[in-house]
Scaffold this active site. Structure first.
Site, PDB file in Angstrom:
ATOM      1  N   LYS A  28      52.333  53.397  52.710  1.00 12.25           N
ATOM      2  CA  LYS A  28      53.769  53.099  52.795  1.00 12.25           C
ATOM      3  C   LYS A  28      54.445  53.948  53.880  1.00 12.25           C
ATOM      4  O   LYS A  28      55.378  53.513  54.536  1.00 12.25           O
ATOM      5  CB  LYS A  28      54.427  53.295  51.431  1.00 12.25           C
ATOM      6  CG  LYS A  28      53.981  52.262  50.388  1.00 12.25           C
ATOM      7  CD  LYS A  28      54.356  50.839  50.808  1.00 12.25           C
ATOM      8  CE  LYS A  28      54.019  49.796  49.771  1.00 12.25           C
ATOM      9  NZ  LYS A  28      54.401  48.432  50.158  1.00 12.25           N
TER      10      LYS A  28
ATOM     11  N   GLY B  93      55.302  35.111  45.582  1.00 16.89           N
ATOM     12  CA  GLY B  93      55.137  34.469  44.282  1.00 16.89           C
ATOM     13  C   GLY B  93      55.530  35.342  43.106  1.00 16.89           C
ATOM     14  O   GLY B  93      55.506  34.884  41.963  1.00 16.89           O
TER      15      GLY B  93
ATOM     16  N   ASP C 157      46.482  35.304  52.175  1.00 19.06           N
ATOM     17  CA  ASP C 157      45.938  36.605  51.786  1.00 19.06           C
ATOM     18  C   ASP C 157      46.133  37.550  52.966  1.00 19.06           C
ATOM     19  O   ASP C 157      45.469  37.396  54.003  1.00 19.06           O
ATOM     20  CB  ASP C 157      44.448  36.442  51.456  1.00 19.06           C
ATOM     21  CG  ASP C 157      43.756  37.768  51.147  1.00 19.06           C
ATOM     22  OD1 ASP C 157      44.419  38.827  51.199  1.00 19.06           O
ATOM     23  OD2 ASP C 157      42.539  37.742  50.857  1.00 19.06           O
ATOM     24  N   VAL C 158      47.042  38.520  52.815  1.00 17.71           N
ATOM     25  CA  VAL C 158      47.314  39.412  53.950  1.00 17.71           C
ATOM     26  C   VAL C 158      46.136  40.355  54.231  1.00 17.71           C
ATOM     27  O   VAL C 158      46.121  41.022  55.261  1.00 17.71           O
ATOM     28  CB  VAL C 158      48.624  40.228  53.782  1.00 17.71           C
ATOM     29  CG1 VAL C 158      49.833  39.335  53.649  1.00 17.71           C
ATOM     30  CG2 VAL C 158      48.529  41.212  52.640  1.00 17.71           C
TER      31      VAL C 158
ATOM     32  N   SER D 198      58.240  51.881  50.519  1.00 16.89           N
ATOM     33  CA  SER D 198      58.472  52.408  49.166  1.00 16.89           C
ATOM     34  C   SER D 198      58.986  53.832  49.281  1.00 16.89           C
ATOM     35  O   SER D 198      58.721  54.515  50.282  1.00 16.89           O
ATOM     36  CB  SER D 198      57.142  52.425  48.400  1.00 16.89           C
ATOM     37  OG  SER D 198      57.278  53.137  47.190  1.00 16.89           O
TER      38      SER D 198
ATOM     39  N   THR E 152      50.321  56.925  51.478  1.00 16.09           N
ATOM     40  CA  THR E 152      49.999  57.022  52.908  1.00 16.09           C
ATOM     41  C   THR E 152      50.219  55.674  53.581  1.00 16.09           C
ATOM     42  O   THR E 152      50.749  55.603  54.705  1.00 16.09           O
ATOM     43  CB  THR E 152      48.536  57.487  53.088  1.00 16.09           C
ATOM     44  OG1 THR E 152      48.359  58.714  52.375  1.00 16.09           O
ATOM     45  CG2 THR E 152      48.193  57.706  54.539  1.00 16.09           C
TER      46      THR E 152
ATOM     47  N   TYR F 264      48.199  54.633  48.505  1.00 15.48           N
ATOM     48  CA  TYR F 264      49.438  53.852  48.467  1.00 15.48           C
ATOM     49  C   TYR F 264      50.554  54.571  49.240  1.00 15.48           C
ATOM     50  O   TYR F 264      51.208  53.985  50.100  1.00 15.48           O
ATOM     51  CB  TYR F 264      49.854  53.625  47.011  1.00 15.48           C
ATOM     52  CG  TYR F 264      51.080  52.755  46.842  1.00 15.48           C
ATOM     53  CD1 TYR F 264      51.001  51.372  46.976  1.00 15.48           C
ATOM     54  CD2 TYR F 264      52.327  53.307  46.549  1.00 15.48           C
ATOM     55  CE1 TYR F 264      52.120  50.568  46.816  1.00 15.48           C
ATOM     56  CE2 TYR F 264      53.450  52.517  46.381  1.00 15.48           C
ATOM     57  CZ  TYR F 264      53.345  51.143  46.515  1.00 15.48           C
ATOM     58  OH  TYR F 264      54.454  50.350  46.358  1.00 15.48           O
TER      59      TYR F 264
HETATM   60  P1  NAP Z   1      54.359  42.184  42.365  1.00 15.28           P
HETATM   61  O1  NAP Z   1      55.330  41.563  41.417  1.00 15.28           O
HETATM   62  O2  NAP Z   1      52.993  42.489  41.889  1.00 15.28           O
HETATM   63  O3  NAP Z   1      54.297  41.269  43.664  1.00 15.28           O
HETATM   64  C1  NAP Z   1      53.353  41.472  44.670  1.00 15.28           C
HETATM   65  C2  NAP Z   1      52.797  40.126  45.068  1.00 15.28           C
HETATM   66  O4  NAP Z   1      51.928  40.338  46.186  1.00 15.28           O
HETATM   67  C3  NAP Z   1      51.980  39.495  43.946  1.00 15.28           C
HETATM   68  O5  NAP Z   1      52.259  38.115  43.844  1.00 15.28           O
HETATM   69  C4  NAP Z   1      50.547  39.728  44.430  1.00 15.28           C
HETATM   70  O6  NAP Z   1      49.629  38.744  43.970  1.00 15.28           O
HETATM   71  C5  NAP Z   1      50.742  39.615  45.920  1.00 15.28           C
HETATM   72  N1  NAP Z   1      49.613  40.144  46.640  1.00 15.28           N
HETATM   73  C6  NAP Z   1      48.780  41.164  46.323  1.00 15.28           C
HETATM   74  N2  NAP Z   1      47.822  41.292  47.250  1.00 15.28           N
HETATM   75  C7  NAP Z   1      48.044  40.328  48.168  1.00 15.28           C
HETATM   76  C8  NAP Z   1      47.383  39.915  49.327  1.00 15.28           C
HETATM   77  N3  NAP Z   1      46.246  40.516  49.733  1.00 15.28           N
HETATM   78  N4  NAP Z   1      47.886  38.878  50.034  1.00 15.28           N
HETATM   79  C9  NAP Z   1      49.004  38.247  49.620  1.00 15.28           C
HETATM   80  N5  NAP Z   1      49.664  38.562  48.516  1.00 15.28           N
HETATM   81  C10 NAP Z   1      49.186  39.607  47.789  1.00 15.28           C
HETATM   82  O7  NAP Z   1      54.911  43.567  42.919  1.00 15.28           O
HETATM   83  P2  NAP Z   1      56.338  43.982  43.524  1.00 15.28           P
HETATM   84  O8  NAP Z   1      56.754  45.152  42.761  1.00 15.28           O
HETATM   85  O9  NAP Z   1      57.242  42.826  43.686  1.00 15.28           O
HETATM   86  O10 NAP Z   1      55.859  44.487  44.958  1.00 15.28           O
HETATM   87  C11 NAP Z   1      56.309  43.912  46.166  1.00 15.28           C
HETATM   88  C12 NAP Z   1      56.294  44.973  47.243  1.00 15.28           C
HETATM   89  O11 NAP Z   1      57.230  45.990  46.898  1.00 15.28           O
HETATM   90  C13 NAP Z   1      54.949  45.672  47.396  1.00 15.28           C
HETATM   91  O12 NAP Z   1      54.699  45.885  48.773  1.00 15.28           O
HETATM   92  C14 NAP Z   1      55.162  46.988  46.688  1.00 15.28           C
HETATM   93  O13 NAP Z   1      54.311  47.989  47.187  1.00 15.28           O
HETATM   94  C15 NAP Z   1      56.600  47.229  47.019  1.00 15.28           C
HETATM   95  N6  NAP Z   1      57.273  48.188  46.118  1.00 15.28           N
HETATM   96  C16 NAP Z   1      57.421  47.924  44.802  1.00 15.28           C
HETATM   97  C17 NAP Z   1      58.085  48.847  44.012  1.00 15.28           C
HETATM   98  C18 NAP Z   1      58.302  48.644  42.539  1.00 15.28           C
HETATM   99  O14 NAP Z   1      58.774  49.575  41.866  1.00 15.28           O
HETATM  100  N7  NAP Z   1      58.022  47.472  41.998  1.00 15.28           N
HETATM  101  C19 NAP Z   1      58.588  50.024  44.561  1.00 15.28           C
HETATM  102  C20 NAP Z   1      58.401  50.257  45.915  1.00 15.28           C
HETATM  103  C21 NAP Z   1      57.761  49.331  46.686  1.00 15.28           C
HETATM  104  P3  NAP Z   1      48.781  39.049  42.638  1.00 15.28           P
HETATM  105  O15 NAP Z   1      49.778  39.167  41.521  1.00 15.28           O
HETATM  106  O16 NAP Z   1      47.901  37.862  42.530  1.00 15.28           O
HETATM  107  O17 NAP Z   1      48.018  40.315  42.892  1.00 15.28           O
END
Ligand code: NAP
Length: 258
Positions: free
Chosen positions: A158, A14, A62-63, A141, A156, A154
């Site tokens: 990843k 989402g 919800d994961v 990540s 650890t 976080y």
């Molecule tokens: P994001 O826009 O916050 O998207 C993450 C989504 O996961 C949000 O919709 C969030 O919902 C949802 N979520 C959180 N907890 C959840 C759960 N228990 N069950 C199901 N959905 C859940 O963040 P993003 O940056 O796209 O992150 C996506 C992935 O990329 C993550 O695994 C993150 O660690 C990884 N990542 C991101 C970056 C970066 O720079 N953005 C870098 C490296 C890795 P809510 O909004 O309601 O919490």
């Protein structure tokens, strides 16, 4: 060789990277199951896809809750068919100083990022193994490769996802299923926009040879490849998509003196 993506289920679809992956896979012809913690955001992205002429449904998942994972897969299979591609994008970033990092935050991050990825992948893999085809794409990540202040849990978690990816690759490879990870660098999404100050972005960009913030589309393009039938010989790999951050060394910002 198989020609289409089939059905793709995305966790955390989402928002941010998950949303971009959902849209990009739908553009390539996948039927997409957008799942997220908040049902409304999953439905919103599914609607974007169907409005553009694609096929999608939005489901709450919800994961951090094993029962929620199982029921979302059961519903997907009943309404939309088997899952051929799983993208584990749901993730939680909690930043606290190491010396006072709370056990509650540690447990939450591990449950969502590691256990959630494991359980969703295991559930998807059971069907994939039976049918002899599947693609699992885990979003790790650069924090799983390099330490970062406040990222005790976080980082650890990843790193654990990278190990988990290899475990799945080994046992599922003979069954026609691949498991790979993508390690994004600093990507502009709600997660980072809610966490990083302008100063933090500036410090990060000083270490990124591309000299720009990453976009969710940068990551979605890598997901589209790893999730494709064409990537059948890529297995157990972690692909960094980080503008060159991990590749760069400590003298990258110094002046060249000869
Ligand atoms: P994001 O826009 O916050 O998207 C993450 C989504 O996961 C949000 O919709 C969030 O919902 C949802 N979520 C959180 N907890 C959840 C759960 N228990 N069950 C199901 N959905 C859940 O963040 P993003 O940056 O796209 O992150 C996506 C992935 O990329 C993550 O695994 C993150 O660690 C990884 N990542 C991101 C970056 C970066 O720079 N953005 C870098 C490296 C890795 P809510 O909004 O309601 O919490």
């Amino acid at each position: 060789m198989r020609e289409n993506y089939g059905t793709a289920l995305i966790t955390g679809g989402g928002s941010g990277i998950g949303r971009a992956a959902a849209l990009a896979l739908a553009q390539r012809g996948a039927r997409v199951v957008v799942t997220d913690l908040r049902l409304e955001s999953a439905i919103e992205v599914a609607r974007e896809i169907t409005t553009a002429g694609g096929e999608a449904i939005g489901i709450a998942l919800d994961v951090g809750d094993a029962a929620s994972i199982l029921s979302a897969f059961d519903r997907t299979e009943a309404e939309f068919g088997n899952v051929d591609v799983l993208v584990n994008s749901a993730g939680l970033l909690l930043v606290e100083p190491l010396l006072s990092f709370s056990p509650e935050s540690w447990e939450r991050v591990m449950r969502v990022n590691v256990t959630g990825t494991f359980l969703a992948s295991q559930r998807a893999a059971q069907g994939m193994a039976e049918r002899g085809y599947g693609r699992i794409v885990n979003i790790t990540s650069v924090s799983g490769l390099r330490a970062g202040v406040g990222r005790t849990a976080y980082g650890t978690s990843k790193a654990a996802i990278i190990g988990l990816t290899r475990q799945f690759a080994l046992e599922l490879g003979p069954l026609g299923v691949t498991a790979n990870a993508i390690a994004p660098g600093a990507i502009e999404t709600p997660m980072t926009l809610g966490t990083y100050s302008d100063e933090t972005w500036e410090n990060i960009l000083a270490m990124v040879p591309a000299k720009r913030r990453g976009t969710p589309q940068d990551i979605a393009e890598a997901i589209v490849y790893i999730a494709s039938p064409a990537a059948s010989y890529v297995n157990g790999e972690t692909l960094t998509v980080d503008g060159g951050y991990v590749a760069a060394g400590m003298t990258q910002t110094g002046r060249l003196r000869v």
